[in-house]
Design a protein around this motif. Structure first.
Motif, mmCIF file in Angstrom:
data_model
loop_
_atom_site.group_PDB
_atom_site.id
_atom_site.type_symbol
_atom_site.label_atom_id
_atom_site.label_comp_id
_atom_site.label_asym_id
_atom_site.label_seq_id
_atom_site.Cartn_x
_atom_site.Cartn_y
_atom_site.Cartn_z
ATOM 1 N N THR A 104 0.654 -1.242 0.299
ATOM 2 C CA THR A 104 -0.392 -0.312 0.142
ATOM 3 C C THR A 104 0.816 0.777 0.041
ATOM 4 O O THR A 104 0.068 2.638 0.076
ATOM 5 N N GLU A 106 1.576 2.633 2.470
ATOM 6 C CA GLU A 106 1.594 3.098 3.872
ATOM 7 C C GLU A 106 2.928 3.210 4.707
ATOM 8 O O GLU A 106 4.044 2.123 4.547
ATOM 9 N N ALA A 110 0.847 3.859 10.137
ATOM 10 C CA ALA A 110 0.350 2.770 9.487
ATOM 11 C C ALA A 110 0.452 1.414 8.676
ATOM 12 O O ALA A 110 -0.044 0.983 8.227
#
Length: 130
Positions: A104, A106, A110
């Motif tokens: 992702t 992130e 996170a």
């Protein structure tokens, strides 16, 4: 964020894993390693020859956790790993400068494995940054 590395007895893996999961920590990596700590060397006989075994089989747990989960992880590892004998293992805690989840993008807290609210005990921190 911290990187926690624990080197423990292989026969205690299941107990440590269960203790970590109960504490809400599920993102971890395991590796089989060999090491030498405070244990005495073992002398065995193999085909009539005396062999000294200096290194013992161990398992290395590695996990990245947010600050609120450092002590929780350490307590869980100690609970699962402790036999009271020499060779129970060691835990190393190191700062993590940066974490990136490849899928992702992130970063940092996170990117750490999220803690599901259903696994948390009452009053236990969620592991996510405020």
């Amino acid at each position: 964020m911290k990187l926690i590395t624990a080197v423990v007895r292989p026969e205690r893996v299941q107990q440590i894993k269960e203790a970590l999961f109960q504490a809400g920590i599920s993102g971890l990596t395991l590796a089989r390693v060999s090491g030498h700590g405070g244990e005495q060397e073992i002398v065995e006989h193999y085909r009539g020859t005396r062999v000294m075994i200096e290194f013992r089989d161990k398992v290395e747990f590695r996990m990245a956790v947010s600050e609120p989960f450092v002590d929780t992880a350490i307590r869980a590892i100690c609970q699962g790993a402790c036999t009271g004998e020499v060779g129970d293992g060691k835990i190393f805690v190191q700062p993590l400068e940066r974490v990136v989840r490849i899928r992702t993008g992130e970063e940092d807290n996170a990117a750490l494995t999220p803690v599901t609210e259903t696994r948390l005990a009452p009053g236990q921190p969620s592991g996510r940054a405020p």
